[in-house]
Write an enzyme that holds these catalytic residues in place. Structure first.
Site, mmCIF file in Angstrom:
data_model
loop_
_atom_site.group_PDB
_atom_site.id
_atom_site.type_symbol
_atom_site.label_atom_id
_atom_site.label_comp_id
_atom_site.label_asym_id
_atom_site.label_seq_id
_atom_site.Cartn_x
_atom_site.Cartn_y
_atom_site.Cartn_z
ATOM 1 C CD GLN A 63 -3.526 4.466 -5.675
ATOM 2 O OE1 GLN A 63 -3.675 5.790 -5.337
ATOM 3 N NE2 GLN A 63 -4.425 3.733 -6.234
ATOM 4 C CE LYS A 111 -9.409 3.037 -7.629
ATOM 5 N NZ LYS A 111 -9.712 3.975 -8.641
ATOM 6 C CB CYS A 158 -4.264 9.898 -10.488
ATOM 7 S SG CYS A 158 -4.321 11.575 -9.904
ATOM 8 N NE ARG A 199 -17.644 10.254 -6.640
ATOM 9 C CZ ARG A 199 -18.627 10.731 -7.627
ATOM 10 N NH1 ARG A 199 -19.089 11.804 -7.633
ATOM 11 N NH2 ARG A 199 -18.812 9.677 -8.548
ATOM 12 N N PRO A 221 -8.209 4.330 -2.287
ATOM 13 C CG PRO A 221 -6.574 3.900 -3.762
ATOM 14 C CD PRO A 221 -7.759 3.484 -3.195
ATOM 15 C CG LEU A 222 -10.535 8.399 -1.073
ATOM 16 C CD1 LEU A 222 -11.699 8.256 0.182
ATOM 17 C CD2 LEU A 222 -11.156 8.494 -2.392
#
Length: 685
Positions: free
Chosen positions: A354, A426, A386, A551, A278-279
């Site tokens: 998410q 996460k 995060c 990435r 998840p970005l």
């Protein structure tokens, strides 16, 4: 390193003509011959000598000259960009955070009223605002003066209309309006975007009642009040050691929760299911579609904030839109011993959501709202990794790593109200360097608090993803896969440990467990995966079930194709450009083909190009495998298009967008996050 084909040496101009050979004959390097033991300079990509450029300073007069070289450590001119404060003495340079950036405005000079947008010119709908409406109602005036000229790129055709036979932008669509298309577009024009319910005011106006969450929150508040009262009365502090007498009193006053968790749908993570992380910002629908086309088996939404979700804010619910390609079943191997008992691949999906939250009640209500309004949902993942200040300082994201009691309550409550949808988490290794806390948190998520697990059972975590960096590290230094391997071994030992912790009389209820009858909890690693070699090495040596890629996928989304085929793929510049075109088509389908839709597509494409420019073609490297953290010296590419795609000058990125989206709106601006090659995802979920 011997390649199957050696690229031609560069000409005097530093350019090699592009090959027209089919992809089947392109350079492909097998997994068996990837590692070269020659010395490598730490942090420096090993570019072949014939592609290196001397480091003598060169004056660049215009932005076209920026395409002549690819530089590391500077932009096209070698001068600092005033927008990043690089040249101002005494002012700290902004780096490593998602700072507020303005992209300007991009809309029509005359705003056409929605009553006219999808109507026949000669029989328009009645505007409900009447004379009070401040938008344009004159269609001819709007077409003549209110919008910019048609965009002739993509063959002058609207990708949405080509795909679906109708365009929700109607007269606002900027793709070649003519008499024929005007007639077509007035026929039964409806929105193509997936329907999202109107959820404004869930909390305050009670338009939507989340019954399960309300009941569980009342029980949780009462249980917490009793616990605090007993501990504070007898010991004076909540941090004092647990007194056995306190536990006896707690057992005496314990009341069962109002309901137990529902049986969860079985999910699967395995060697054949590489995961797209998840970005934030870049994990948008077009990019996920592109990665799915290239072989991503599991995808996640961008991180959505819990409170705006339960308040029904449209911007947050828009992150939950999916495409049918994400609703297919992932690959799996039935013979694999890791496939869980009762798993049905036909009922499994690729896409999960998410969320982030800083309070248990927020996470619970958000989870129930998602399961109530999203029928196609694989899992709900709680973000505890995060690192950005905006999230961390509220106690959400990686702020939960220092509050394991709160984290356990959140997961336990989400598991209780989420119906058949499993809950996953996460994590990062910890908040600070040198002080990892992930092992302690993983044990808590697997069994629950040691003092209360016999009353409540396990929290019910179906899978855990661990990013091998601390919050303090953010995205610097290498991910700690040794620590990830230690945590994986810890999870493998939980089944035996469970038998030591429980006996037949104390066996936990199956409905409180994670994913299987034998309490198996999946474990996924995350960090610095940039090739199929990295991927399989982590699975084989760290013993994780799968690897989440962030990435690496942003720099080269075909990493999923490499994993599937088990070999490096030296993609030509023309092939890479087709991926950009795909992104544009998917972007126009997602955000519309009007002026605003083109602006949004251009903005997110530019964000993505700020990562793809870091890709170094395999054919230019002296030896393999490539390293995600390596930066190249100044080098030349094999052809002009490849050089353009590798440019770190944002003006060249804008040029690439104009190939497919036409000239940018006069008010559109783009501010790179940092200078040159320092681009990072700041809020990777």
């Amino acid at each position: 390193m011997q390649h199957s084909e050696q690229p031609e040496p560069p000409t005097e101009a530093g350019v090699v003509p592009e090959t027209n050979e089919p992809s089947s004959k392109r350079q492909k390097i097998s997994h068996d011959a990837t590692v070269d033991q020659r010395d490598r300079k730490h942090g420096m990509a090993p570019i072949k000598p014939e592609y290196l450029i001397s480091l003598e300073p060169q004056d660049v007069v215009d932005d076209d000259a920026a395409e002549g070289t690819v530089a590391a450590g500077d932009d096209a001119t070698g001068k600092s960009d005033p927008r990043d404060s690089g040249g101002k003495k005494g002012k700290k340079k902004q780096k490593g955070q998602n700072h507020n950036r303005s992209f300007g405005s991009f809309e029509d000079s005359l705003r056409l009223c929605n009553s006219r947008m999808l109507s026949n010119e000669f029989s328009p709908k009645t505007c409900k605002f009447g004379e009070r409406c401040n938008m344009c109602h004159d269609l001819r005036l709007y077409l003549a003066e209110g919008r910019r000229p048609d965009v002739e790129t993509l063959n002058g055709k609207c990708p949405v209309f080509e795909s679906y036979g109708r365009c929700p932008s109607g007269w606002k669509c900027r793709k070649a309006i003519n008499q024929n298309s005007m007639i077509i577009r007035t026929r039964d024009l409806v929105s193509l975007m997936s329907h999202q319910p109107t959820l404004n005011g869930i909390l305050h106006e009670k338009k939507v009642v989340l019954e399960k969450s309300e009941a569980y929150i009342k029980w949780l508040d009462r249980d917490s009040e009793i616990t605090h009262k007993i501990y504070n009365r007898k010991q004076g502090t909540e941090d004092a050691p647990v007194d056995p007498n306190n536990l006896e009193e707690l057992r005496a006053q314990f009341v069962d929760p109002p309901f137990k968790p529902s049986e969860k749908r079985k999910i699967y993570f395995g060697r054949e299911t590489p995961v797209l992380a998840p970005l934030t910002t870049q994990g948008n629908l077009p990019f996920r579609r592109l990665c799915t086309d290239l072989g991503a088996q599991i995808t996640y939404s961008e991180m959505a904030m819990g409170l705006p979700l339960i308040q029904g804010q449209k911007g947050e619910w828009a992150l939950m839109k999916t495409h049918e390609s994400e609703l297919a079943s992932p690959r799996y191997t039935p013979e694999n011993g890791k496939v869980v008992e009762g798993y049905d691949n036909s009922k499994d999906l690729k896409w999960g959501a998410q969320i982030s939250g800083n309070q248990a009640w927020v996470a619970m209500k958000a989870a129930e709202a998602l399961t109530k309004f999203l029928p196609h949902l694989r899992v709900i993942d709680l973000n505890c990794g995060c690192p950005i200040d905006l999230v961390y300082q509220t106690g959400a994201g990686s702020g939960l790593l220092d509050t394991p009691n709160k984290l356990e309550k959140m997961v336990r409550g989400m598991n209780a109200v989420s119906g058949e949808v499993p809950i996953t988490v996460k994590l990062r290794t910890g908040v600070r360097d040198g002080r990892p806390t992930a092992q302690r948190i993983i044990e808590r998520l697997a069994f629950g608090n040691a003092d209360f697990r016999e009353r409540l059972g396990a929290p019910g975590t179906a899978a855990i993803t661990l990013h091998g960096r601390s919050r303090q590290q953010r995205y610097t230094k290498k991910a700690n896969w040794e620590y990830i391997a230690e945590c994986a071994a810890l999870i493998q030992s939980y089944k035996n440990k469970k038998h030591d912790l429980t006996d037949t009389a104390m066996e936990p209820d199956a409905s409180t467990q994670a994913n299987t009858s034998d309490d198996r909890m999946y474990f996924i690693g995350n960090g610095d995966c940039y090739s199929h070699v990295d991927y399989f090495d982590h699975i084989d040596n760290a013993k994780v079930d799968s690897v989440m890629i962030a990435r690496g996928a942003m720099i080269k989304p075909w990493i999923f194709e490499e994993i599937e085929k088990g070999q490096y793929l030296d993609k030509s510049a023309s092939e890479r450009l087709t991926y950009v075109e795909k992104f544009v088509r998917y972007g126009l389908e997602a955000w519309g083909s009007d002026e605003i839709g083109l602006g949004h597509t251009r903005r997110f494409l530019l964000e993505w190009l700020s990562f793809t420019c870091r890709y170094i073609p395999i054919g230019l490297l002296e030896h393999l495998p490539p390293n995600l953290q390596d930066r190249p010296p100044k080098y030349r590419c094999r052809d002009d298009l490849e050089t353009l795609l590798a440019s770190t000058n944002y003006k060249d990125w804008i040029k690439i967008t104009e190939m497919f989206l036409g000239p940018a709106h006069p008010n559109f601006t783009f501010q790179p996050k940092h200078k040159s090659n320092s681009y990072e995802i700041d809020a990777e979920g």
